[in-house]
Design a protein around this motif. Structure first.
Motif, PDB file in Angstrom:
ATOM      1  N   ARG A 115      -4.445 -34.754   5.565  1.00  0.00           N
ATOM      2  CA  ARG A 115      -4.464 -35.389   4.250  1.00  0.00           C
ATOM      3  C   ARG A 115      -4.188 -36.887   4.370  1.00  0.00           C
ATOM      4  O   ARG A 115      -3.471 -37.321   5.266  1.00  0.00           O
ATOM      5  CB  ARG A 115      -3.415 -34.780   3.319  1.00  0.00           C
ATOM      6  CG  ARG A 115      -3.522 -33.280   3.111  1.00  0.00           C
ATOM      7  CD  ARG A 115      -4.810 -32.906   2.392  1.00  0.00           C
ATOM      8  NE  ARG A 115      -4.919 -31.486   2.202  1.00  0.00           N
ATOM      9  CZ  ARG A 115      -4.430 -30.828   1.148  1.00  0.00           C
ATOM     10  NH1 ARG A 115      -3.776 -31.502   0.212  1.00  0.00           N
ATOM     11  NH2 ARG A 115      -4.604 -29.534   1.034  1.00  0.00           N
ATOM     12  N   HIS A 121      -2.791 -39.807   1.715  1.00  0.00           N
ATOM     13  CA  HIS A 121      -2.233 -40.074   0.394  1.00  0.00           C
ATOM     14  C   HIS A 121      -2.418 -41.554   0.064  1.00  0.00           C
ATOM     15  O   HIS A 121      -2.067 -42.426   0.866  1.00  0.00           O
ATOM     16  CB  HIS A 121      -0.751 -39.715   0.352  1.00  0.00           C
ATOM     17  CG  HIS A 121      -0.488 -38.239   0.387  1.00  0.00           C
ATOM     18  ND1 HIS A 121      -0.136 -37.516  -0.717  1.00  0.00           N
ATOM     19  CD2 HIS A 121      -0.552 -37.344   1.418  1.00  0.00           C
ATOM     20  CE1 HIS A 121       0.030 -36.249  -0.389  1.00  0.00           C
ATOM     21  NE2 HIS A 121      -0.221 -36.116   0.911  1.00  0.00           N
ATOM     22  N   GLY A 132     -10.447 -33.592  -2.412  1.00  0.00           N
ATOM     23  CA  GLY A 132      -9.084 -33.953  -2.757  1.00  0.00           C
ATOM     24  C   GLY A 132      -8.815 -33.873  -4.242  1.00  0.00           C
ATOM     25  O   GLY A 132      -9.620 -33.328  -5.014  1.00  0.00           O
ATOM     26  N   VAL A 169      -5.058 -37.760  -3.304  1.00  0.00           N
ATOM     27  CA  VAL A 169      -4.865 -37.011  -2.065  1.00  0.00           C
ATOM     28  C   VAL A 169      -6.245 -36.640  -1.535  1.00  0.00           C
ATOM     29  O   VAL A 169      -6.958 -35.855  -2.156  1.00  0.00           O
ATOM     30  CB  VAL A 169      -4.014 -35.746  -2.285  1.00  0.00           C
ATOM     31  CG1 VAL A 169      -3.776 -35.028  -0.959  1.00  0.00           C
ATOM     32  CG2 VAL A 169      -2.683 -36.108  -2.940  1.00  0.00           C
ATOM     33  N   THR A 210      -8.670 -34.999   1.356  1.00  0.00           N
ATOM     34  CA  THR A 210      -8.729 -34.042   2.460  1.00  0.00           C
ATOM     35  C   THR A 210      -9.586 -34.640   3.568  1.00  0.00           C
ATOM     36  O   THR A 210     -10.784 -34.861   3.389  1.00  0.00           O
ATOM     37  CB  THR A 210      -9.331 -32.710   1.996  1.00  0.00           C
ATOM     38  OG1 THR A 210      -8.538 -32.194   0.922  1.00  0.00           O
ATOM     39  CG2 THR A 210      -9.348 -31.706   3.134  1.00  0.00           C
ATOM     40  N   HIS A 257      -8.381 -26.650  -0.489  1.00  0.00           N
ATOM     41  CA  HIS A 257      -7.308 -27.376  -1.164  1.00  0.00           C
ATOM     42  C   HIS A 257      -6.431 -26.436  -1.986  1.00  0.00           C
ATOM     43  O   HIS A 257      -5.237 -26.679  -2.152  1.00  0.00           O
ATOM     44  CB  HIS A 257      -7.890 -28.444  -2.065  1.00  0.00           C
ATOM     45  CG  HIS A 257      -6.846 -29.316  -2.674  1.00  0.00           C
ATOM     46  ND1 HIS A 257      -6.081 -30.196  -1.963  1.00  0.00           N
ATOM     47  CD2 HIS A 257      -6.431 -29.421  -3.972  1.00  0.00           C
ATOM     48  CE1 HIS A 257      -5.251 -30.828  -2.750  1.00  0.00           C
ATOM     49  NE2 HIS A 257      -5.438 -30.370  -3.976  1.00  0.00           N
ATOM     50  N   GLN A 277      -2.552 -26.868  -2.126  1.00  0.00           N
ATOM     51  CA  GLN A 277      -2.377 -27.835  -3.210  1.00  0.00           C
ATOM     52  C   GLN A 277      -0.919 -27.918  -3.645  1.00  0.00           C
ATOM     53  O   GLN A 277      -0.236 -26.926  -3.756  1.00  0.00           O
ATOM     54  CB  GLN A 277      -3.237 -27.431  -4.405  1.00  0.00           C
ATOM     55  CG  GLN A 277      -3.183 -28.463  -5.513  1.00  0.00           C
ATOM     56  CD  GLN A 277      -4.133 -28.078  -6.623  1.00  0.00           C
ATOM     57  OE1 GLN A 277      -4.686 -27.012  -6.607  1.00  0.00           O
ATOM     58  NE2 GLN A 277      -4.305 -28.957  -7.589  1.00  0.00           N
TER      59      GLN A 277
END
Length: 465
Positions: free
Chosen positions: A349, A351, A392, A409, A411, A433, A437
């Motif tokens: 991931r 961010h 994401g 976020v 992926t 996800h 999640q």
């Protein structure tokens, strides 16, 4: 069939085919006395009736395309009369079978009728005309040769009829194949136009991102320059120069993107792609510097080990940060903003957080502009679409301590071959996800960038843009 004659594969005009066959048949009939062997049946010498009947038995082929059944019946009657009056040898007699040009002309007329006409007319020819013609030949044939004359005439005309139907069937198959090819070509052209429209819609979103960001910067910089004009001329001059440069950059971006919208006819087939270069994560420092010139305090931090990303991911991160900073400049004014890129915070991931300390928090400060009645603005919608394409999620909302956060976020694509960027885009990342999640704001209680999590599993959304 106006364009195809007996040679269906060559697109010969019917008039040319009919006239050519009529001339050939007439010439063959008129030279028949010269090729009849001496002896055998008693053949009457040619006279004016012979000439008339010979022409009538061949020349109606010239109008067959307009009067198929009439010309066929006239030619058959003339041929039978010539045989009955002994102007031509019998079809079957003591000297054997004799298939002359008059019989061949009738067979050609049967062939053309089978090729050109509807099934009921061709059925009439096969079921009525051919049996009557065969019975007529048997009636006028010498005794002892009637069966042979009937079979010979029936086989000759049925063969011509069958070849005509086969030629028509082949022509129908060819026409159907051409229609399918044309339909396929139209479908491909429609798909190509749809792809162009989708690409132009994407470019329109790019134009929105560029114009909204740069114009917002120019407005804020102009206002700031006007306010400090008297007390700090040098700083005002610097802001004016920044506005000028931002405007030039905007015009250049628009020119490159609008160049993509040229029609296919205007673009040369061998011209290189006009797709403008897309910004990457490496361009974020320049973006932050441009925003700082407006008076906004922006702090950019990148943590973790960056991983190689496809171009689409780079563009997604850049546009999310750009749109979030644009909204901050428009709605929060001169405030402090933190941009965080965190690699490896979770496996697979990335961010991306953009949080500001401006008004709109839960502490009672002034609220940000509400979401329009028709839904969120194009900027927020564009961010959601871009992030969703990577598999994401995007969370936006006010922070408990005041301010506003945008948290994406992404992926990251796997590079071991098990999963490709295309599969992430196709599947929308929902299955992968869903198993991992967690709300974007679920962080430690003392995290200043934490978003509140409301019942329902997601952060509270407030649209800006």
């Amino acid at each position: 069939m106006r364009k195809s004659g007996p040679f269906a594969g060559h697109q010969v005009p019917a008039a040319v085919t009919d006239v050519s066959l009529a001339v050939l048949a007439a010439a063959s009939c008129l030279t028949l006395p010269e090729v009849i062997p001496p002896g055998g049946d008693t053949i009457r010498p040619p006279d004016h009736w012979w000439l008339v009947l010979m022409l009538v038995s061949s020349l109606p082929l010239a109008v067959h395309r307009r009067l198929p059944l009439v010309s066929l019946l006239v030619m058959a009657a003339a041929s039978g009369t010539l045989q009955h009056l002994s102007y031509i040898p019998r079809l079957s007699g003591p000297d054997g079978t004799s298939i002359g040009p008059t019989y061949l002309a009738v067979a050609a007329a049967v062939f053309l009728t089978a090729v050109r006409r509807t099934p009921w007319r061709t059925t009439f020819v096969a079921a009525v005309f051919i049996p009557l013609s065969a019975l007529t030949e048997a009636f006028i044939a010498p005794a002892g040769h009637r069966i042979a004359a009937l079979v010979t005439d029936a086989v000759l005309l049925l063969a011509a009829w069958a070849l005509g139907r086969l030629s028509r069937a082949r022509t129908a198959v060819r026409d159907e194949a051409m229609q399918r090819a044309a339909a396929l070509e139209r479908e491909q052209a429609a798909n190509a136009r749809a792809a162009v429209m989708r690409e132009r819609a994407r470019i329109a979103r790019e134009l929105h991102d560029i114009v909204a960001h740069n114009v917002s910067l120019m407005v804020v910089q102009t206002i700031a320059a006007d306010r400090i004009q008297d007390r700090s001329p040098d700083k005002a001059h610097e802001l004016h120069a920044t506005v000028e440069q931002t405007g030039r950059d905007t015009v250049n971006e628009l020119r490159r993107l609008l160049d993509v919208l040229r029609t296919d006819e205007e673009a040369a087939e061998d011209a290189p792609s006009k797709e403008p270069p897309q910004p990457t994560i490496d361009a974020l420092p320049s973006l932050v510097d441009a925003v700082r010139a407006t008076g906004l305090d922006v702090d950019l931090q990148v943590s973790g080990t960056p991983a190689p990303l496809p171009a689409g991911y780079h563009l997604t991160v850049y546009r999310v940060v750009q749109e979030a900073l644009t909204n901050t400049v428009k709605h929060a004014g001169a405030t402090r903003t933190r941009v965080r890129l965190r690699w490896g915070e979770e496996p697979g991931r990335l961010h991306v957080r953009v949080c500001d300390d401006g008004p709109g928090g839960a502490d009672g400060t002034a609220a940000r502009p509400p979401v329009p009645a028709g839904g969120p603005g194009h900027g927020l919608l564009g961010m959601r679409e871009r992030v969703a394409a990577t598999g994401g999620t995007l969370h936006t909302g006010a922070r408990p301590g005041g301010g506003y956060c945008v948290h994406a976020v992404l992926t990251l694509p796997e590079h071991d071959g098990a999963r490709s960027d295309a599969s992430v885009a196709d599947n929308g990342g929902t299955a992968h996800h869903a198993a991992h999640q967690r709300p974007a704001g679920r962080r430690s209680a003392d995290d200043p960038d934490r978003l509140p999590v409301h019942p329902g599993g997601g952060a509270r959304h407030r649209g800006r843009g």
